[in-house]
Design a protein around this motif. Structure first.
Motif, PDB file in Angstrom:
ATOM      1  N   GLY A 185       2.416  -4.555  -9.002  1.00  0.00           N
ATOM      2  CA  GLY A 185       2.861  -3.712 -10.106  1.00  0.00           C
ATOM      3  C   GLY A 185       3.624  -2.476  -9.651  1.00  0.00           C
ATOM      4  O   GLY A 185       3.976  -1.624 -10.459  1.00  0.00           O
ATOM      5  N   LEU A 186       3.895  -2.372  -8.338  1.00  0.00           N
ATOM      6  CA  LEU A 186       4.565  -1.186  -7.812  1.00  0.00           C
ATOM      7  C   LEU A 186       6.077  -1.230  -7.959  1.00  0.00           C
ATOM      8  O   LEU A 186       6.739  -0.203  -7.836  1.00  0.00           O
ATOM      9  N   ALA A 228      -2.649  17.485  -1.170  1.00  0.00           N
ATOM     10  CA  ALA A 228      -1.846  18.711  -1.271  1.00  0.00           C
ATOM     11  C   ALA A 228      -2.161  19.412  -2.593  1.00  0.00           C
ATOM     12  O   ALA A 228      -2.169  18.786  -3.649  1.00  0.00           O
ATOM     13  N   ALA A 229      -2.407  20.712  -2.521  1.00  0.00           N
ATOM     14  CA  ALA A 229      -2.769  21.481  -3.715  1.00  0.00           C
ATOM     15  C   ALA A 229      -1.660  21.460  -4.762  1.00  0.00           C
ATOM     16  O   ALA A 229      -1.934  21.460  -5.964  1.00  0.00           O
ATOM     17  N   ASP A 230      -0.413  21.397  -4.302  1.00  0.00           N
ATOM     18  CA  ASP A 230       0.715  21.415  -5.239  1.00  0.00           C
ATOM     19  C   ASP A 230       1.347  20.032  -5.400  1.00  0.00           C
ATOM     20  O   ASP A 230       2.533  19.906  -5.697  1.00  0.00           O
ATOM     21  N   TRP A 231       0.551  18.982  -5.250  1.00  0.00           N
ATOM     22  CA  TRP A 231       1.071  17.615  -5.288  1.00  0.00           C
ATOM     23  C   TRP A 231       1.802  17.329  -6.593  1.00  0.00           C
ATOM     24  O   TRP A 231       2.901  16.765  -6.573  1.00  0.00           O
ATOM     25  N   THR A 232       1.247  17.712  -7.721  1.00  0.00           N
ATOM     26  CA  THR A 232       1.885  17.430  -9.006  1.00  0.00           C
ATOM     27  C   THR A 232       3.255  18.083  -9.093  1.00  0.00           C
ATOM     28  O   THR A 232       4.223  17.468  -9.553  1.00  0.00           O
ATOM     29  N   ALA A 233       3.364  19.323  -8.645  1.00  0.00           N
ATOM     30  CA  ALA A 233       4.659  20.009  -8.647  1.00  0.00           C
ATOM     31  C   ALA A 233       5.639  19.303  -7.702  1.00  0.00           C
ATOM     32  O   ALA A 233       6.826  19.143  -8.038  1.00  0.00           O
ATOM     33  N   ARG A 278       0.852  -1.190   0.000  1.00  0.00           N
ATOM     34  CA  ARG A 278       0.000   0.000   0.000  1.00  0.00           C
ATOM     35  C   ARG A 278       0.888   1.239   0.000  1.00  0.00           C
ATOM     36  O   ARG A 278       2.011   1.213   0.505  1.00  0.00           O
ATOM     37  N   VAL A 279       0.365   2.298  -0.565  1.00  0.00           N
ATOM     38  CA  VAL A 279       1.089   3.560  -0.640  1.00  0.00           C
ATOM     39  C   VAL A 279       0.504   4.490   0.422  1.00  0.00           C
ATOM     40  O   VAL A 279      -0.706   4.726   0.444  1.00  0.00           O
ATOM     41  N   VAL A 280       1.368   4.992   1.312  1.00  0.00           N
ATOM     42  CA  VAL A 280       0.931   5.851   2.410  1.00  0.00           C
ATOM     43  C   VAL A 280       1.804   7.112   2.445  1.00  0.00           C
ATOM     44  O   VAL A 280       2.788   7.202   1.717  1.00  0.00           O
ATOM     45  N   ASP A 281       1.444   8.042   3.292  1.00  0.00           N
ATOM     46  CA  ASP A 281       2.148   9.335   3.382  1.00  0.00           C
ATOM     47  C   ASP A 281       2.269   9.967   1.998  1.00  0.00           C
ATOM     48  O   ASP A 281       3.316  10.485   1.607  1.00  0.00           O
ATOM     49  N   ILE A 282       1.173   9.931   1.286  1.00  0.00           N
ATOM     50  CA  ILE A 282       1.127  10.355  -0.120  1.00  0.00           C
ATOM     51  C   ILE A 282       1.504  11.822  -0.301  1.00  0.00           C
ATOM     52  O   ILE A 282       2.135  12.182  -1.296  1.00  0.00           O
ATOM     53  N   ALA A 304      15.144  -1.218  -3.530  1.00  0.00           N
ATOM     54  CA  ALA A 304      14.057  -1.648  -4.423  1.00  0.00           C
ATOM     55  C   ALA A 304      13.972  -0.670  -5.589  1.00  0.00           C
ATOM     56  O   ALA A 304      14.419   0.477  -5.491  1.00  0.00           O
ATOM     57  N   GLN A 305      13.393  -1.140  -6.670  1.00  0.00           N
ATOM     58  CA  GLN A 305      13.099  -0.296  -7.829  1.00  0.00           C
ATOM     59  C   GLN A 305      11.575  -0.148  -7.867  1.00  0.00           C
ATOM     60  O   GLN A 305      10.866  -1.142  -8.029  1.00  0.00           O
ATOM     61  N   LEU A 306      11.076   1.074  -7.698  1.00  0.00           N
ATOM     62  CA  LEU A 306       9.639   1.312  -7.743  1.00  0.00           C
ATOM     63  C   LEU A 306       9.260   1.832  -9.121  1.00  0.00           C
ATOM     64  O   LEU A 306       9.959   2.681  -9.690  1.00  0.00           O
ATOM     65  N   ASP A 307       8.170   1.324  -9.657  1.00  0.00           N
ATOM     66  CA  ASP A 307       7.671   1.745 -10.963  1.00  0.00           C
ATOM     67  C   ASP A 307       7.055   3.136 -10.807  1.00  0.00           C
ATOM     68  O   ASP A 307       6.059   3.303 -10.103  1.00  0.00           O
ATOM     69  N   ALA A 308       7.651   4.129 -11.459  1.00  0.00           N
ATOM     70  CA  ALA A 308       7.219   5.513 -11.281  1.00  0.00           C
ATOM     71  C   ALA A 308       5.769   5.729 -11.704  1.00  0.00           C
ATOM     72  O   ALA A 308       4.997   6.387 -10.998  1.00  0.00           O
ATOM     73  N   ALA A 309       5.370   5.183 -12.843  1.00  0.00           N
ATOM     74  CA  ALA A 309       3.996   5.384 -13.319  1.00  0.00           C
ATOM     75  C   ALA A 309       2.985   4.706 -12.402  1.00  0.00           C
ATOM     76  O   ALA A 309       1.940   5.277 -12.085  1.00  0.00           O
ATOM     77  N   ALA A 310       3.288   3.493 -11.938  1.00  0.00           N
ATOM     78  CA  ALA A 310       2.373   2.775 -11.045  1.00  0.00           C
ATOM     79  C   ALA A 310       2.272   3.478  -9.699  1.00  0.00           C
ATOM     80  O   ALA A 310       1.184   3.586  -9.124  1.00  0.00           O
ATOM     81  N   LEU A 311       3.404   3.977  -9.218  1.00  0.00           N
ATOM     82  CA  LEU A 311       3.408   4.695  -7.945  1.00  0.00           C
ATOM     83  C   LEU A 311       2.559   5.957  -8.038  1.00  0.00           C
ATOM     84  O   LEU A 311       1.725   6.227  -7.177  1.00  0.00           O
ATOM     85  N   ARG A 312       2.742   6.701  -9.107  1.00  0.00           N
ATOM     86  CA  ARG A 312       1.961   7.924  -9.288  1.00  0.00           C
ATOM     87  C   ARG A 312       0.475   7.598  -9.431  1.00  0.00           C
ATOM     88  O   ARG A 312      -0.380   8.266  -8.839  1.00  0.00           O
ATOM     89  N   ALA A 313       0.152   6.560 -10.193  1.00  0.00           N
ATOM     90  CA  ALA A 313      -1.253   6.175 -10.388  1.00  0.00           C
ATOM     91  C   ALA A 313      -1.908   5.759  -9.072  1.00  0.00           C
ATOM     92  O   ALA A 313      -3.091   6.018  -8.846  1.00  0.00           O
ATOM     93  N   ALA A 314      -1.134   5.128  -8.183  1.00  0.00           N
ATOM     94  CA  ALA A 314      -1.680   4.699  -6.898  1.00  0.00           C
ATOM     95  C   ALA A 314      -1.844   5.876  -5.938  1.00  0.00           C
ATOM     96  O   ALA A 314      -2.759   5.879  -5.107  1.00  0.00           O
ATOM     97  N   ALA A 315      -0.977   6.876  -6.048  1.00  0.00           N
ATOM     98  CA  ALA A 315      -0.968   7.965  -5.077  1.00  0.00           C
ATOM     99  C   ALA A 315      -1.784   9.178  -5.483  1.00  0.00           C
ATOM    100  O   ALA A 315      -2.520   9.743  -4.666  1.00  0.00           O
TER     101      ALA A 315
END
Length: 110
Positions: free
Chosen positions: A46-47, A73-78, A16-20, A56-67
């Motif tokens: 798939g993470l 946070a208003a500026d999460w994307t930045a 699970r992804v926490v502290d997003i 570990a190597q985390l899949d960036a796209a899967a991590l972003r999709a999960a989080a």
């Protein structure tokens, strides 16, 4: 941001992804699971995948999709873009930008 692999429902390990909203760090935290369980759960989710016992190597796209859908946070994307840029500058981003190398730590309370 933390990807946790912990014992979940029915004592089966789950990821699970926490502290997003905290993108100042990105780590993999392992609860009371074996290295084999952690590797299997990461790949099944798939993470990402285990590189060795401490990395570990985390899949960036899967991590972003999960989080991202759960981010508040208003500026999460930045902040995400800054985290990826930081990983690149530290040599932790794969050449193709698909995975982020992270440290493995014990999960809090595990």
């Amino acid at each position: 941001m933390i990807v946790e692999v912990v014992t979940g429902a029915d004592e089966r390990p789950e990821a699970r992804v926490v502290d997003i909203d905290d993108l100042s760090r990105c780590v993999l935290a392992l609860g009371q699971v074996t290295d084999e369980e952690a590797a299997e759960v990461l790949e099944r989710s798939g993470l990402g995948r285990m590189q060795d016992a401490g990395t570990a190597q985390l899949d960036a796209a899967a991590l972003r999709a999960a989080a991202e859908p759960r981010a508040t946070a208003a500026d999460w994307t930045a902040q995400w873009d800054e985290m990826v840029a930081r990983a690149r500058s530290e040599g932790r981003l794969s050449d193709d930008g698909a995975s982020i190398r992270v440290q493995v730590q014990p999960a809090a309370g595990a």
